[in-house]
Write a protein that holds these residues in place. Structure first.
Motif, mmCIF file in Angstrom:
data_model
loop_
_atom_site.group_PDB
_atom_site.id
_atom_site.type_symbol
_atom_site.label_atom_id
_atom_site.label_comp_id
_atom_site.label_asym_id
_atom_site.label_seq_id
_atom_site.Cartn_x
_atom_site.Cartn_y
_atom_site.Cartn_z
ATOM 1 N N HIS A 129 0.849 -1.201 0.000
ATOM 2 C CA HIS A 129 0.000 0.000 0.000
ATOM 3 C C HIS A 129 0.884 1.250 0.000
ATOM 4 N N PRO A 130 1.688 1.425 -1.036
ATOM 5 C CA PRO A 130 2.678 2.518 -1.048
ATOM 6 C C PRO A 130 2.071 3.914 -0.961
ATOM 7 N N LEU A 131 0.884 4.100 -1.528
ATOM 8 C CA LEU A 131 0.258 5.427 -1.508
ATOM 9 C C LEU A 131 -0.205 5.821 -0.103
ATOM 10 N N SER A 132 -0.395 4.831 0.747
ATOM 11 C CA SER A 132 -0.857 5.117 2.112
ATOM 12 C C SER A 132 0.275 5.148 3.119
ATOM 13 N N TYR A 133 1.498 4.856 2.661
ATOM 14 C CA TYR A 133 2.609 4.694 3.599
ATOM 15 C C TYR A 133 2.851 5.952 4.438
ATOM 16 N N LEU A 134 2.952 7.096 3.783
ATOM 17 C CA LEU A 134 3.253 8.338 4.501
ATOM 18 C C LEU A 134 2.113 8.767 5.417
ATOM 19 N N ILE A 135 0.917 8.255 5.136
ATOM 20 C CA ILE A 135 -0.229 8.605 5.973
ATOM 21 C C ILE A 135 -0.319 7.663 7.172
ATOM 22 N N VAL A 136 -0.136 6.369 6.897
ATOM 23 C CA VAL A 136 -0.291 5.365 7.954
ATOM 24 C C VAL A 136 0.911 5.334 8.893
ATOM 25 N N LEU A 137 2.117 5.323 8.321
ATOM 26 C CA LEU A 137 3.326 5.155 9.127
ATOM 27 C C LEU A 137 4.138 6.446 9.189
ATOM 28 N N LYS A 138 3.702 7.324 10.042
ATOM 29 C CA LYS A 138 4.476 8.521 10.339
ATOM 30 C C LYS A 138 5.443 8.199 11.480
ATOM 31 N N ASN A 139 6.409 9.083 11.682
ATOM 32 C CA ASN A 139 7.339 8.880 12.798
ATOM 33 C C ASN A 139 6.598 8.829 14.133
ATOM 34 N N SER A 140 5.580 9.683 14.267
ATOM 35 C CA SER A 140 4.799 9.709 15.508
ATOM 36 C C SER A 140 4.041 8.399 15.708
ATOM 37 N N THR A 141 3.555 7.810 14.613
ATOM 38 C CA THR A 141 2.834 6.537 14.701
ATOM 39 C C THR A 141 3.756 5.422 15.173
ATOM 40 N N ILE A 142 4.945 5.372 14.585
ATOM 41 C CA ILE A 142 5.917 4.352 14.978
ATOM 42 C C ILE A 142 6.320 4.534 16.437
ATOM 43 N N LEU A 143 6.460 5.782 16.862
ATOM 44 C CA LEU A 143 6.818 6.063 18.254
ATOM 45 C C LEU A 143 5.750 5.520 19.198
ATOM 46 N N ILE A 144 4.484 5.758 18.858
ATOM 47 C CA ILE A 144 3.382 5.277 19.696
ATOM 48 C C ILE A 144 3.340 3.748 19.715
ATOM 49 N N LEU A 145 3.501 3.125 18.548
ATOM 50 C CA LEU A 145 3.475 1.671 18.463
ATOM 51 C C LEU A 145 4.658 1.049 19.215
ATOM 52 N N CYS A 220 4.212 -12.958 2.342
ATOM 53 C CA CYS A 220 3.505 -13.602 1.227
ATOM 54 C C CYS A 220 2.798 -12.550 0.386
ATOM 55 N N SER A 221 2.181 -11.581 1.057
ATOM 56 C CA SER A 221 1.522 -10.491 0.344
ATOM 57 C C SER A 221 2.532 -9.660 -0.434
ATOM 58 N N ILE A 222 3.698 -9.456 0.163
ATOM 59 C CA ILE A 222 4.749 -8.688 -0.503
ATOM 60 C C ILE A 222 5.220 -9.405 -1.765
ATOM 61 N N ILE A 223 5.413 -10.722 -1.671
ATOM 62 C CA ILE A 223 5.861 -11.499 -2.833
ATOM 63 C C ILE A 223 4.833 -11.407 -3.956
ATOM 64 N N VAL A 224 3.548 -11.536 -3.607
ATOM 65 C CA VAL A 224 2.486 -11.429 -4.618
ATOM 66 C C VAL A 224 2.494 -10.047 -5.262
ATOM 67 N N ALA A 225 2.653 -8.994 -4.432
ATOM 68 C CA ALA A 225 2.660 -7.629 -4.961
ATOM 69 C C ALA A 225 3.874 -7.384 -5.852
ATOM 70 N N VAL A 226 5.030 -7.922 -5.467
ATOM 71 C CA VAL A 226 6.248 -7.733 -6.246
ATOM 72 C C VAL A 226 6.151 -8.448 -7.597
#
Length: 325
Positions: A129-145, A220-226
């Motif tokens: 989901h490359p188009l959603s990457y910057l929205i879903v995984l921000k630095n603040s999100t990773i910090l919280i997780l 597995c999802s990554i392999i299919v997408a690649v």
């Protein structure tokens, strides 16, 4: 069993590698000491690179920062005691200290598993989901997780430790291991450990197999997408971004799954072989991971090279100035 009996055991004895011949103890302790030094040096270097290079302030490297911290703490929790056993013949550990070590061994193992889950989640979103990457995984999100991973691991391991601590330990005080863990301690209790061991086993399976199930799904999802990418160069680039994590995750999970599965299907090892396998999958990944980051991660490799050049060039300039004088 009366509580008084527990007081008959005031300390435990760590056997280390039971079948190790005395003439090899110095060599083994030297190897373990080098492993500890390399682990500290490598992981501290990664942390310093992250702190001094803003180009590394990305979600993936925040995850690696957590993994480095966890690796340093785990190695510091386990290695100094077993090294001192062979260097200073100090294999005893107090009753309370053994439980403290047990808690941190399992706590840090749990955190490590959750961090690897985050690592796989990062690559899954980035590639699937490359188009959603910057929205879903921000630095603040990773910090919280990341904070969530460290906090959620606290209570469950504390409960397991608190349940094991008051058991009556009135028989042997010899732990056939290099450090205190739940199985090694509770098998010495003069009572039925099944109620305590079952809870610990279920929790260990959840912590191990839960993240592993998502990791397998994500890759597995990554392999299919690649495979859907028409451009061959694009495929290689996408796969190369995952190769580092696949190596790290494999080093952590494959040996653990092998040990757990073999013990449940009837495969038996000698105590020495089992301890060697456990020590390999416990201590080698923290030492090897920093090397993998620097060799495989382009940003990390470039940052390390820049730091190296900054130190070398001023020295060369200083030597040239002295020669001119």
């Amino acid at each position: 069993m009366p509580e008084l009996n527990r007081s008959t055991v005031t300390e435990f004895i760590l056997t280390g590698f039971p079948g190790l011949h005395p003439e090899y103890q110095g060599l083994v302790s030297a190897i373990l000491f080098l492993v500890y030094v390399f682990t500290l040096t490598g992981n501290v270097t990664i942390i310093l690179l992250f702190a001094t290079n803003r180009s590394l302030h990305k979600p993936m490297y925040y995850i690696i920062l957590n993994l480095c911290t966890c690796d340093i703490l785990f190695s510091t929790t386990t290695l100094p005691k077993i090294i001192s056993k062979y260097w200073f013949q100090s294999g005893t550990i107090s009753f309370t200290a053994c439980f403290v070590q047990m808690y941190f061994v399992h706590y840090l193992g749990t955190v490590n598993s959750f961090i690897l889950f985050l690592m796989a989640f990062d690559r899954y979103v980035a590639i699937c989901h490359p188009l959603s990457y910057l929205i879903v995984l921000k630095n603040s999100t990773i910090l919280i997780l990341s904070i969530t991973a460290w906090v959620l691991s606290l209570p469950t391991n504390l409960i397991i430790t608190i349940r094991a601590y008051p058991l009556p330990y009135c028989a042997s005080n010899i732990i056939n291991h290099c450090y205190c863990d739940h199985i090694g301690i509770t098998t010495l209790a003069c009572t039925d450990r099944a109620p305590y061991g079952f809870l610990a086993f279920v929790f260990a399976m959840i912590v191990l197999l839960g993240p592993l199930a998502f990791i397998i799904f994500s890759y597995c999802s990554i392999i299919v997408a690649v495979l859907k990418i028409a451009d061959i160069k694009g495929r290689k680039k996408s796969l190369s971004t995952c190769s580092t994590q696949v190596i790290i995750i494999s080093l952590y999970y494959l040996p653990r799954c092998f040990v757990y599965l073999s013990s449940n299907v009837g495969i038996r090892f000698s105590a020495d072989i089992r301890i060697v396998i456990i020590m390999l999958y416990s201590l080698l990944p923290p030492m090897i991971n920093p090397l993998i980051y620097c060799l495989r991660a382009k940003d990390m490799r470039e940052s390390l090279w820049k730091q190296f050049n900054r130190r070398i060039i001023p020295q060369k300039t200083q030597v040239s100035s002295i020669n001119k004088l």
